[in-house]
Design a protein around this motif. Sequence first.
Motif, PDB file in Angstrom:
ATOM      1  N   ILE A 287       1.851   7.694  -8.094  1.00  0.00           N
ATOM      2  CA  ILE A 287       1.921   7.662  -6.632  1.00  0.00           C
ATOM      3  C   ILE A 287       1.224   6.108  -6.276  1.00  0.00           C
ATOM      4  O   ILE A 287       1.763   5.691  -5.179  1.00  0.00           O
ATOM      5  CB  ILE A 287       0.887   8.736  -5.992  1.00  0.00           C
ATOM      6  N   ASN A 288      -0.113   5.711  -6.595  1.00  0.00           N
ATOM      7  CA  ASN A 288      -0.570   4.403  -6.138  1.00  0.00           C
ATOM      8  C   ASN A 288       0.254   3.396  -6.419  1.00  0.00           C
ATOM      9  O   ASN A 288       0.303   2.361  -5.788  1.00  0.00           O
ATOM     10  CB  ASN A 288      -1.745   4.568  -6.916  1.00  0.00           C
ATOM     11  N   ALA A 289       1.205   3.424  -7.359  1.00  0.00           N
ATOM     12  CA  ALA A 289       2.157   2.438  -7.935  1.00  0.00           C
ATOM     13  C   ALA A 289       3.203   2.202  -6.931  1.00  0.00           C
ATOM     14  O   ALA A 289       4.003   1.138  -6.743  1.00  0.00           O
ATOM     15  CB  ALA A 289       2.584   2.598  -9.349  1.00  0.00           C
TER      16      ALA A 289
ATOM     17  N   THR B 250       6.767   1.382  -1.729  1.00  0.00           N
ATOM     18  CA  THR B 250       7.903   1.262  -0.924  1.00  0.00           C
ATOM     19  C   THR B 250       8.516   2.494  -0.151  1.00  0.00           C
ATOM     20  O   THR B 250       8.915   2.181   1.064  1.00  0.00           O
ATOM     21  CB  THR B 250       9.312   0.610  -1.724  1.00  0.00           C
ATOM     22  N   ASP B 251       8.164   3.348  -0.625  1.00  0.00           N
ATOM     23  CA  ASP B 251       8.712   4.907  -0.155  1.00  0.00           C
ATOM     24  C   ASP B 251       7.522   5.556   0.739  1.00  0.00           C
ATOM     25  O   ASP B 251       6.257   5.283   0.624  1.00  0.00           O
ATOM     26  CB  ASP B 251       9.129   5.721  -1.209  1.00  0.00           C
ATOM     27  N   LYS B 252       8.290   6.411   1.575  1.00  0.00           N
ATOM     28  CA  LYS B 252       7.152   7.287   2.378  1.00  0.00           C
ATOM     29  C   LYS B 252       7.317   8.644   1.702  1.00  0.00           C
ATOM     30  O   LYS B 252       8.241   9.517   1.690  1.00  0.00           O
ATOM     31  CB  LYS B 252       7.782   7.396   3.683  1.00  0.00           C
ATOM     32  N   LEU B 253       6.009   8.846   1.196  1.00  0.00           N
ATOM     33  CA  LEU B 253       5.889   9.858   0.090  1.00  0.00           C
ATOM     34  C   LEU B 253       5.590  11.330   0.914  1.00  0.00           C
ATOM     35  O   LEU B 253       4.509  11.230   1.582  1.00  0.00           O
ATOM     36  CB  LEU B 253       4.825   9.650  -0.889  1.00  0.00           C
ATOM     37  N   ILE B 254       6.068  12.329   0.458  1.00  0.00           N
ATOM     38  CA  ILE B 254       5.756  13.703   0.699  1.00  0.00           C
ATOM     39  C   ILE B 254       5.058  14.350  -0.547  1.00  0.00           C
ATOM     40  O   ILE B 254       6.016  14.366  -1.360  1.00  0.00           O
ATOM     41  CB  ILE B 254       6.999  14.476   1.148  1.00  0.00           C
ATOM     42  N   ILE B 255       4.028  14.672  -0.704  1.00  0.00           N
ATOM     43  CA  ILE B 255       3.473  14.983  -1.871  1.00  0.00           C
ATOM     44  C   ILE B 255       3.098  16.688  -1.658  1.00  0.00           C
ATOM     45  O   ILE B 255       2.448  17.027  -0.711  1.00  0.00           O
ATOM     46  CB  ILE B 255       2.124  14.345  -2.252  1.00  0.00           C
TER      47      ILE B 255
ATOM     48  N   MET C 161       0.870  -1.072   0.126  1.00  0.00           N
ATOM     49  CA  MET C 161       0.029   0.036  -0.064  1.00  0.00           C
ATOM     50  C   MET C 161       0.792   1.370  -0.013  1.00  0.00           C
ATOM     51  O   MET C 161       1.711   1.301   0.733  1.00  0.00           O
ATOM     52  CB  MET C 161      -0.914  -0.235   0.976  1.00  0.00           C
ATOM     53  N   THR C 162       0.450   2.103  -0.910  1.00  0.00           N
ATOM     54  CA  THR C 162       1.181   3.504  -0.783  1.00  0.00           C
ATOM     55  C   THR C 162       1.136   4.097   0.626  1.00  0.00           C
ATOM     56  O   THR C 162       0.189   4.164   1.300  1.00  0.00           O
ATOM     57  CB  THR C 162       0.605   4.426  -1.916  1.00  0.00           C
TER      58      THR C 162
END
Length: 158
Positions: free
Chosen positions: A70-72, A75-80, A1-2
């Motif tokens: 984004i949904n793909a 693995t990462d912790k995203l800051i959008i 999960m993203t």
Amino acid sequence: MTKIVLARVDDRLIHGQVMTAWIQYTGGNHIVIVDDVTAQDDFTKQIMQMAVPAGIKLDIYNVQEAPQKINANQTDKLIILAKTPQVFLQLIQAQVALPGVIIGGMGANKGRQKVYKNIFMNAAEKQAVQAIGAQGVEVKIQVIPDEKALSIEKVDLN
């Protein structure tokens, strides 16, 4: 999960405050900028890349391609980061599950009115913020992590 650790409206996108305080606060390791103009400007993309600390990934997408990218990411912790709340409304409508939206930097410019301290919005931005809330996504104003967040519901957007 993203894993989205921060969704932030800031018309400056990447700047010292985002790079230091918010990365440390969230533990984010991958910045995703969603902005049509920036995505098409190679020079600006190079400048943005130079502003990112070592070890932090950066991707810059246009609004159309961003939801899939984004949904793909599993693995990462995203800051959008986006310049306007309309972008986050479009992401939500495209099935990107945001944990909330933080309004950080929306400076004064033609057509914008002051809504809180140094946060300014035009009518379309106010409408987008209200629509985000109507989707069940909490919107808060928080310029820096050390500052107490203020629910947008406590701000007069009329």
